[in-house]
Scaffold this motif. Structure first.
Motif, short mmCIF file in Angstrom:
data_model
loop_
_atom_site.label_atom_id
_atom_site.label_comp_id
_atom_site.label_asym_id
_atom_site.label_seq_id
_atom_site.Cartn_x
_atom_site.Cartn_y
_atom_site.Cartn_z
N TYR A 162 0.86 -1.20 0.00
CA TYR A 162 0.00 0.00 0.00
C TYR A 162 0.89 1.23 0.00
O TYR A 162 2.03 1.20 0.46
N VAL A 182 -5.40 -1.51 7.05
CA VAL A 182 -4.55 -1.89 5.90
C VAL A 182 -3.12 -2.19 6.38
O VAL A 182 -2.47 -3.13 5.91
N TYR A 269 -10.16 -3.85 -1.42
CA TYR A 269 -9.66 -2.71 -0.65
C TYR A 269 -10.45 -1.44 -0.96
O TYR A 269 -10.71 -0.62 -0.06
#
Ligand SMILES: O=P(O)(O)OC[C@H]1O[C@](O)(COP(=O)(O)O)[C@@H](O)[C@@H]1O
Ligand SMILES: [Mg+2]
Ligand SMILES: [Mg+2]
Length: 281
Positions: A162, A182, A269
């Motif tokens: 990420y 995350v 996501y």
């Protein structure tokens, strides 16, 4: 009239853009229409792409992050370009990109009128990712020619990385909550050039965002030059894009240099992100 001719011009300009960076790492006199100081490298890449793209019969309009107005030259598609994305990285000699969208409409236009998009990544190698006709292809660019290295590119199913832009204290609370979850699952990769950071997602899977900030509710990235083209590429590769509520391709486009919060990546996501931003409980 082919989109491939546009991709060829961009590929054949990549070495020239890369080669022109030496000696152009200083600031130019002007600011761009978003009020950011331009580097000599931004100005040079913009001029080169304007000349070469408008020379194609298929291109009737050229717009870029680096100039106020659309330049028109007869009939044809409109090409919107961020000539050097992440150009502050030229000083520290880190990765940068070029990104473009080909719109079958007059600009400003919604992302749904994109017929193609592509980016070049100036990393240890020069690579190019194109999206057109429902297919994403990755190339290595050498001596102005592009050689395919990955056909039918799709986001890996097992996301790994990420990268989120903007100062952390500036993130709205609901976005920070999403980040906390995350972080438990993915590894951080952030280099400060959207193209390089998105290419991590295209390679390893995961999620990239330059979100809305407390002081800048529309974020930093520009819809026509950055958000919509990158949304088009990620969606064509089986991912999702969002401004927080809808696909970047569905965001209303009302001005040439408008900004938009950008979130792209694996569908699960982006769905989680949208739920986090709209959870009023
Ligand atoms: O320095 P920050 O705030 O992290 O911003 C980085 C973001 O800004 C950008 O550099 C903006 O693009 P430009 O360099 O084309 O203006 C993105 O590539 C990148 O994602
Ligand atoms: Mg940019
Ligand atoms: Mg730029």
């Amino acid at each position: 009239m082919t989109v491939e001719a546009i991709f060829d011009v961009v590929a054949s300009s990549a070495d020239d853009i890369r080669g022109s960076l030496t000696g152009r790492r200083t600031y130019a006199e002007e600011q761009n229409p978003s009020g950011e100081q331009q580097l000599a490298a931004d100005v040079h890449a913009d001029q080169l792409l304007e000349e070469r793209l408008l020379a194609l019969d298929s291109v009737g309009a050229y717009a870029s992050e680096e100039r106020d107005e659309v330049i028109t030259d007869g009939d044809g598609w409109s090409v919107a370009v961020d000539p050097l994305d992440g150009s502050s990285n030229v000083k520290s000699n880190n990765a940068m990109g070029t990104v473009l969208g080909v719109y079958d409409a007059e600009l400003p236009a919604p992302g749904r009128s994109l017929i193609a998009a592509a980016y070049v990544l100036y990393g240890p190698l020069t690579t190019m990712m194109t999206a057109h006709d429902g297919t994403v292809t990755e190339y290595v660019v050498e001596d102005g020619e592009r050689q395919p290295v990955r056909e039918n590119v799709t986001l890996p199913n097992d996301p790994v990385v990420y990268g989120f832009g903007g100062r952390v204290p500036e993130w709205p609370d609901d976005f920070s909550g999403f980040v906390s979850s995350v972080e438990q699952e993915l590894k951080l990769r952030y280099g400060g050039a959207m193209i390089a950071d998105v290419n991590q997602i295209m390679t390893y899977g995961g999620v990239f965002a330059y979100p809305a900030l407390e002081s800048h509710p529309d974020g930093k990235l520009r819809l026509l030059f950055e958000g919509a083209p990158i949304g088009y590429i990620v969606e064509t590769a089986g991912g999702r894009s969002s401004d927080g509520a809808r696909s970047l391709l569905d965001v209303t486009s009302s001005s040439l240099h408008q900004r938009v919060p950008v979130h792209v990546g694996n569908p699960e996501y982006i769905t989680r992100l949208e739920e986090a931003l709209h959870d009023d409980s």
